[in-house]
Scaffold this active site. Sequence first.
Site, PDB file in Angstrom:
ATOM      1  N   HIS A 115     -54.712  64.842  19.789  1.00 16.69           N
ATOM      2  CA  HIS A 115     -55.200  64.063  20.929  1.00 16.69           C
ATOM      3  C   HIS A 115     -56.159  64.860  21.797  1.00 16.69           C
ATOM      4  CE1 HIS A 115     -53.359  60.150  21.088  1.00 16.69           C
ATOM      5  NE2 HIS A 115     -52.182  60.639  20.766  1.00 16.69           N
ATOM      6  N   GLU A 119     -42.946  62.927  27.419  1.00 18.00           N
ATOM      7  CA  GLU A 119     -43.519  61.597  27.243  1.00 18.00           C
ATOM      8  C   GLU A 119     -42.936  60.936  25.984  1.00 18.00           C
ATOM      9  OE1 GLU A 119     -47.620  61.890  26.270  1.00 18.00           O
ATOM     10  OE2 GLU A 119     -48.051  59.781  26.669  1.00 18.00           O
ATOM     11  N   HIS A 120     -43.005  61.644  24.863  1.00 11.92           N
ATOM     12  CA  HIS A 120     -42.457  61.153  23.592  1.00 11.92           C
ATOM     13  C   HIS A 120     -41.315  62.067  23.163  1.00 11.92           C
ATOM     14  CE1 HIS A 120     -46.872  60.253  23.433  1.00 11.92           C
ATOM     15  NE2 HIS A 120     -46.421  59.053  23.129  1.00 11.92           N
ATOM     16  N   GLN A 138     -49.660  64.538  17.585  1.00  7.57           N
ATOM     17  CA  GLN A 138     -49.740  64.751  19.026  1.00  7.57           C
ATOM     18  C   GLN A 138     -50.868  65.728  19.352  1.00  7.57           C
ATOM     19  OE1 GLN A 138     -47.873  62.825  20.695  1.00  7.57           O
ATOM     20  NE2 GLN A 138     -48.853  63.484  22.569  1.00  7.57           N
ATOM     21  N   HIS A 144     -35.900  42.905  69.956  1.00  6.24           N
ATOM     22  CA  HIS A 144     -35.172  42.527  68.739  1.00  6.24           C
ATOM     23  C   HIS A 144     -33.829  41.886  69.116  1.00  6.24           C
ATOM     24  CE1 HIS A 144     -38.167  44.885  66.645  1.00  6.24           C
ATOM     25  NE2 HIS A 144     -37.579  44.696  65.477  1.00  6.24           N
ATOM     26  N   ASP A 146     -47.140  54.440  18.938  1.00  6.23           N
ATOM     27  CA  ASP A 146     -48.466  54.391  19.567  1.00  6.23           C
ATOM     28  C   ASP A 146     -49.161  53.067  19.294  1.00  6.23           C
ATOM     29  OD1 ASP A 146     -48.249  56.926  20.538  1.00  6.23           O
ATOM     30  OD2 ASP A 146     -49.466  57.872  18.979  1.00  6.23           O
TER      31      ASP A 146
END
Lengths: 402, 402
Positions: free
Chosen positions: A231, A296-297, A228, A389, A330
């Site tokens: 990145h 996220e993960h 991780q 209406h 991934d």
Amino acid sequence: MEEVVKAILADVKENGDRALARYTEKFDHVALSEFRLSAADIENGFQQTAPEVIEALELAKANIVSFHEKQKQTGFVDAEKSGVIRGQLVLPMETVGIYVPGGTARYPSSVLMNALPAQIAGVKQIVMVTPSGPEGIPSAILAAAKIAGVDEIYQIGGAQAIAALAYGTESIPKVDKIVGPGNIFVATAKKILFGQVAIDMIAGPSEVVVLADESANPRFIAADLLSQAEHDTLARAILITTSQDLAQRVQTEVATQLALLPREEIARQAIEKHSAIFVVADIETQFALMNEIAPEHLEIQLNDPLSHLSRVKHAGSVFLGAYASEPLGDYLAGPNHVLPTSGTARFFSPLGVEDFIKRTAFISYTKEALALEKDAVMVLAREEGLEAHARAIQVRFEEELS
Amino acid sequence: MEEVVKAILADVKENGDRALARYTEKFDHVALSEFRLSAADIENGFQQTAPEVIEALELAKANIVSFHEKQKQTGFVDAEKSGVIRGQLVLPMETVGIYVPGGTARYPSSVLMNALPAQIAGVKQIVMVTPSGPEGIPSAILAAAKIAGVDEIYQIGGAQAIAALAYGTESIPKVDKIVGPGNIFVATAKKILFGQVAIDMIAGPSEVVVLADESANPRFIAADLLSQAEHDTLARAILITTSQDLAQRVQTEVATQLALLPREEIARQAIEKHSAIFVVADIETQFALMNEIAPEHLEIQLNDPLSHLSRVKHAGSVFLGAYASEPLGDYLAGPNHVLPTSGTARFFSPLGVEDFIKRTAFISYTKEALALEKDAVMVLAREEGLEAHARAIQVRFEEELS
């Protein structure tokens, strides 16, 4: 920044291909007579890609397709009430644009992750845009596009590419939705154009939370945290454990493995500035803290991991057990790797087939069925001060005057 | 405008309730010691609402609930491959904010349309905000909130209310998603905060397209066109017909009925400036033109209307046959009346249960299952220059050194 982007958008809207060519020359340093890549160019990229990469992309595709096929939705029809039919259609979007960033990095896996769900949804036209550098577009990107069934690729990038997709130009089709990551110009353009066109999530830095107990393997965890961290200097790698001993051993392992990484500098900044190990009292606190982060993960390296799945309230993608390493997700396992970041898993979802469809409701009433509910419609319409209406209902029960 | 809104957002983020009270006094001209309405206030509003309105709201609720229940999704588990479990959870958002505009108009039907899908999705906390004028909040709004099961109502509005929901204050809970229409300040605030919080669609003026043939009733069509036109001077009411005769008769009917409407002035501007009747050659052209427009509301007043449903590519909600008048859908039939406007039905959907859930993927692999796919993961990771990703897999197949 916003002003710069707005000027580019307005220019491309007004001047189409001419503006697009101008910005492409200015920012990408290429003068193009034709934005679209030929089939031969794409085939060429495919041929130049290493066979083991092709094979790996094909396996990834098979897994992504078999997973995303399960996301397909159908409409419904409800005819439970006499004289009333109600239902919902699920229809694919017609045209979708995929942005693939240029620069030094190349992510063929992202091409698959963005294009395949659109294909499975039934999108007819999938258009890819990516800026071309002096060395052209990486062959693995072209191979992934071919494998994913994308056959329209345009060599444009930046805010000007987003504008071209949103408005259409002489040579670029106007699309219904734009997906895919990009730099700050791309992200700003997407946000400004949201509403004019649909967009995917706003992506932030990547993060992982690992929940582990004393049974977990510190080498595996350290390796996952570092995957991780490599990145981005802003990436967050977080371990939450009930074991002081494991915490210590993971810390040692991270230091050892980090020193051996090619992207050591990036990973080190992410680890030192944005990452953490929390030692907490019990499993309830582990999950409470994790749900607060809404990662996220999420890796669950606890005993009997599947049994804890129901404790997950907010997370993009969950990896259960010692061998469901995050990089497996991934690239290859099949669920999407385009995930909500920075706590947005509270309300955003992984990219999926759902992102490329829209729903349409329908109703049919007989006169008799309407008669049973007409008074309620008219009462509410008049309560809201919308007399026309009410009259639209009333006229259906009046005698013809002529 | 954007600068004004940004300043309000920053102020509320920084100063919480104090800023909120200040803006509420400035814009809504009320000095509140407590933003939240008491249960007694809500009950009081319910009691003051006419019984026939309560009854109509209850019927609307029953229809909305029975329709939206069918939108509920479940997750899935896929265990087709040996040693691999993959799946998807569908989880409700935890907290949702509903904005209800103040001013002279009151739309209790919108309270039901926004709150009930959230309830059906399983949202635990549904918070309503609405600005209080000197006369307080209309009782029908409070009645609708009670009927829809909303028990937290805060008397705040404008950009400051959106900021309070997005950031949270001492007394207003931070929410995951904000839905509901509002003025330009509200819309701008929502767009700026998108990503920090989820929002619903960007709403534009309302529109209807009616497709009709010579068998259709011109009085019904004229009434339906006018019901659209009375919403807003920018509303669009469009008839596309194959019958010159029908076109003529609808035009005459519109003039006749228009003159009798309380909101004549608004409707007249909408009809004269933004509406049209198209006479076209055949049914294919009717649908082609309609799909080009991608209308919010579509009425199909053709022979055997259901048989034409498959021709619809882009529309928010479809009304089939002479008695499925659009106002029936606005109030009572059950499908949502929060719909994509201004051509955004190409990519947006009616509000629904889907808007209040998020998906979470999960995977589990045994060591043996990972062994079969590990090389492909490592090939792709290295192709993308992410060595730590490859090592996270590799480490799981190395002998322990210690």
